[in-house]
Design a protein around this motif. Structure first.
Motif, PDB file in Angstrom:
ATOM      1  N   ARG A   1      -3.223  -4.198 -10.113  1.00 23.34           N
ATOM      2  CA  ARG A   1      -4.824  -3.142 -11.210  1.00 23.34           C
ATOM      3  C   ARG A   1      -4.074  -1.837 -11.028  1.00 23.34           C
ATOM      4  O   ARG A   1      -3.973  -1.492 -12.097  1.00 23.34           O
ATOM      5  N   ALA A   2      -4.422  -1.588  -9.646  1.00 21.00           N
ATOM      6  CA  ALA A   2      -4.144  -0.097  -9.800  1.00 21.00           C
ATOM      7  C   ALA A   2      -2.634   0.132 -10.431  1.00 21.00           C
ATOM      8  O   ALA A   2      -2.742   1.748 -10.502  1.00 21.00           O
ATOM      9  N   ALA A   3      -1.593  -0.243  -9.846  1.00 15.97           N
ATOM     10  CA  ALA A   3      -0.080   0.169 -10.381  1.00 15.97           C
ATOM     11  C   ALA A   3      -0.295   0.061 -11.893  1.00 15.97           C
ATOM     12  O   ALA A   3       0.677   1.020 -12.302  1.00 15.97           O
ATOM     13  N   SER A   4      -0.976  -0.085 -12.503  1.00 14.14           N
ATOM     14  CA  SER A   4      -1.105  -0.434 -14.210  1.00 14.14           C
ATOM     15  C   SER A   4      -1.720   0.962 -14.673  1.00 14.14           C
ATOM     16  O   SER A   4      -1.474   1.179 -15.304  1.00 14.14           O
TER      17      SER A   4
ATOM     18  N   LYS B   1       0.575  -1.155  -0.134  1.00 13.44           N
ATOM     19  CA  LYS B   1       0.005   0.374  -0.037  1.00 13.44           C
ATOM     20  C   LYS B   1       0.687   1.116   0.160  1.00 13.44           C
ATOM     21  O   LYS B   1       0.819   1.954  -0.813  1.00 13.44           O
ATOM     22  N   THR B   2       2.584   1.317   0.829  1.00 11.85           N
ATOM     23  CA  THR B   2       2.991   2.485   1.765  1.00 11.85           C
ATOM     24  C   THR B   2       3.545   2.700  -0.132  1.00 11.85           C
ATOM     25  O   THR B   2       4.184   4.026  -0.813  1.00 11.85           O
ATOM     26  N   HIS B   3       3.818   1.797  -1.309  1.00 16.89           N
ATOM     27  CA  HIS B   3       4.581   2.032  -2.060  1.00 16.89           C
ATOM     28  C   HIS B   3       3.624   2.674  -3.414  1.00 16.89           C
ATOM     29  O   HIS B   3       3.857   3.601  -4.495  1.00 16.89           O
TER      30      HIS B   3
ATOM     31  N   GLN C   1       6.078   1.139 -10.880  1.00 17.74           N
ATOM     32  CA  GLN C   1       5.414   0.090 -11.646  1.00 17.74           C
ATOM     33  C   GLN C   1       5.916  -1.077 -11.561  1.00 17.74           C
ATOM     34  O   GLN C   1       4.966  -2.537 -10.907  1.00 17.74           O
ATOM     35  N   ILE C   2       7.248  -1.719 -11.961  1.00 14.79           N
ATOM     36  CA  ILE C   2       7.656  -3.149 -12.153  1.00 14.79           C
ATOM     37  C   ILE C   2       8.518  -3.325 -10.385  1.00 14.79           C
ATOM     38  O   ILE C   2       7.688  -4.550 -10.255  1.00 14.79           O
ATOM     39  N   LYS C   3       8.327  -2.165  -9.652  1.00 10.50           N
ATOM     40  CA  LYS C   3       8.622  -2.834  -8.564  1.00 10.50           C
ATOM     41  C   LYS C   3       8.018  -3.538  -7.842  1.00 10.50           C
ATOM     42  O   LYS C   3       8.014  -4.499  -6.890  1.00 10.50           O
ATOM     43  N   ILE C   4       6.349  -2.610  -8.112  1.00  2.87           N
ATOM     44  CA  ILE C   4       5.143  -3.075  -7.014  1.00  2.87           C
ATOM     45  C   ILE C   4       4.966  -4.625  -7.698  1.00  2.87           C
ATOM     46  O   ILE C   4       5.007  -5.027  -6.889  1.00  2.87           O
TER      47      ILE C   4
END
Length: 242
Positions: A96-99, A24-26, A67-70
């Motif tokens: 999904r949210a990171a995308s 969540k933090t990231h 995004q890659i890290k998440i």
């Protein structure tokens, strides 16, 4: 099961709790960077700052890297923990949210590139009022979508689903105005087309903010409302469900 009744602190593994909180933090950090990208891309246009526009384009790589890290962190949690119920929904919602945040970053980069073209051409400020209005609306939507995710706030999320319709109408109205400008003056076609691309990018940002809000409902209530007409949503039933 409502995620608010399945508190992560009940996990036997304190490390698992920490991993979920870090996801969540990231995601929130990525959201903060994306918000800044939107703000600076629009500011570059309105202030005629080509250097700022260039920096927005360059910073898109940082959004991609986040995004890659998440995604990697989510994959590790899925492989090691094999989460179930609300924990699984959290991991899937973060992916999904990171995308969607990455795509918002792409749209901000498009705004910056078109802003740089307009600045170089020095074609005045026609259409800037519409850009300012819609940009403020979608930036607020992105901020509220991230807040609803951080707080597991389905009421705020459902409000955003309806707000997306307002952005769509603002976009259609702005496009009609710009089409009128082009018909009145053929010399305005090139800059107006750049402005249309900027407005289209802002409208798409609103769509992605709407997606983020839908993921919150899925995360908290286990309901997939992605293909549900906003008029058919029973908000009271959804916020009570759990």
């Amino acid at each position: 099961m409502d995620i608010t009744s399945d508190i992560h602190s009940r996990h036997i593994s304190r490390q698992f709790n920490q991993e979920l909180e870090e996801l969540k933090t990231h995601l929130m950090a990525m959201g903060g960077l994306v918000e800044k990208q939107i703000q600076e891309a629009v500011a570059a246009l309105l202030e005629g700052d080509s250097d700022l526009a260039r920096r927005v384009v360059e910073n898109d790589r940082a959004v991609n890297d986040m995004q890659i890290k998440i995604d990697e962190e989510c994959t590790q949690v899925l492989a090691r923990r094999q989460p179930a119920a609300s924990d699984l929904r959290l991991v899937l919602a973060v992916i999904r949210a990171a995308s969607d945040l990455e795509r918002i970053g792409d749209e901000a980069s498009k705004i910056a590139r078109n802003a740089a073209d307009l600045i170089a051409a020095d074609n005045g400020t026609r259409g800037f009022v519409e850009v300012r209005m819609i940009s403020e609306h979608v930036r607020r939507m992105v901020r509220d979508a991230l807040t609803s995710f951080a707080r597991f706030d389905t009421e705020l999320a459902l409000k955003l689903v309806h707000e997306d319709e307002e952005v769509d109408e603002e976009y259609r109205s702005a496009m009609r105005s710009l089409m009128t400008f082009m018909m009145e003056d053929a010399r305005s076609i090139s800059p107006i087309l750049s402005l249309m691309w900027i407005l289209r990018a802002l409208e798409r940002i609103g769509d992605h903010a709407n997606n983020l809000a839908e993921y919150v409902v899925y995360l908290v209530k286990g309901l997939d409302i992605r293909h549900t007409d906003p008029e058919d949503l029973d908000e009271q039933a959804i916020t009570r469900k759990g």
